[in-house]
Design a protein around this motif. Sequence first.
Motif, PDB file in Angstrom:
ATOM      1  N   GLY A  61      -5.141  19.163 -32.597  1.00 28.55           N
ATOM      2  CA  GLY A  61      -5.338  19.781 -33.926  1.00 28.55           C
ATOM      3  C   GLY A  61      -3.909  19.913 -34.533  1.00 28.55           C
ATOM      4  O   GLY A  61      -3.629  19.733 -35.431  1.00 28.55           O
ATOM      5  N   ASP A  75     -11.775  21.497 -38.101  1.00 28.81           N
ATOM      6  CA  ASP A  75     -10.932  22.498 -37.399  1.00 28.81           C
ATOM      7  C   ASP A  75     -11.580  24.042 -37.601  1.00 28.81           C
ATOM      8  O   ASP A  75     -11.274  24.814 -37.182  1.00 28.81           O
ATOM      9  N   HIS A  78     -13.479  12.832 -45.518  1.00 31.91           N
ATOM     10  CA  HIS A  78     -12.402  12.411 -44.673  1.00 31.91           C
ATOM     11  C   HIS A  78     -11.927  11.040 -45.118  1.00 31.91           C
ATOM     12  O   HIS A  78     -12.757  10.248 -45.543  1.00 31.91           O
ATOM     13  N   VAL A 136     -11.414  13.461 -35.498  1.00 36.68           N
ATOM     14  CA  VAL A 136     -10.869  12.988 -34.281  1.00 36.68           C
ATOM     15  C   VAL A 136     -11.855  12.740 -33.018  1.00 36.68           C
ATOM     16  O   VAL A 136     -11.964  13.594 -32.337  1.00 36.68           O
ATOM     17  N   ASN A 141      -7.604  18.337 -39.437  1.00 34.44           N
ATOM     18  CA  ASN A 141      -8.822  18.071 -39.059  1.00 34.44           C
ATOM     19  C   ASN A 141      -9.916  18.575 -39.826  1.00 34.44           C
ATOM     20  O   ASN A 141      -9.971  19.694 -39.960  1.00 34.44           O
TER      21      ASN A 141
END
Length: 261
Positions: A169, A182, A199, A152, A179
């Motif tokens: 998140g 994270d 991802h 993101v 995420n």
Amino acid sequence: MNVVDDEGTRVSLPASVSRVVSLVPSLTEAVGVTAPGLLVGATDWCTHPDDLDEHGVTRVRGTKNPDVDAIVALAPDLVLANAEENKPAELDRLRESGLAVYVTDIRDVDGALRSLERMLAACGLERPAWIDGARAAWDALALPDAPRRAVVPIWRKPWMAVGSDTFTGAVLARLGVENVLDDSPERYPRFDPAELPAHDLVVLPDEPYRFTADDGPESFAAPAALVSGRLLTWYGPSLLEAARVLPAELAAAGEATPAAR
């Protein structure tokens, strides 16, 4: 009347709160939608409700550099702030000027709704219908069959993204999106697009950096979802719309595919 804010600080208020300054766009929207006549001051970045200026709300600069003198001159009964958005030193200056400051600390969707209910109660307001609506809308969401793994970004030059322990998140997690940053030691780490964990989705909000179809997606191999930054990062009445809009926007970025990287 005494109330306790999210930081455990006791805040002394008059029996009736009639003048409020908000130093956070999300909190401004929460008060403005619930009781439009209560706000007398808001930041330059407060865009919702869109009739703030029509109601004579005075602008008091930004979340990080509020105009303390202007706020004091407004003689508010209460100043609303947030632990992440506002600097403690600025809030202390407001308190030293004799103003009551109520600080929210919001980490996830459920916590946001509970916090805002308490904050509005401190303003002398009963729980508004939009809180119940948002709670019901998020509780009704079903997780997607195939979880997504996303990065993101929130800025470029340098590239920065959502990291650990963020409201954004937590919102994505409720939507079945993990995420991939994270576990970062930073909340908003810098990153290299070529060195990201595996991802299959890139979530590109339009704030604080305004990503567009021509500015952002070309830097990643994974499908990109262009979303409203307000719906992804704000807490308040926007959560009701976010529950309706974000799932479809994320799904439209393509079916879950093998990791891009």
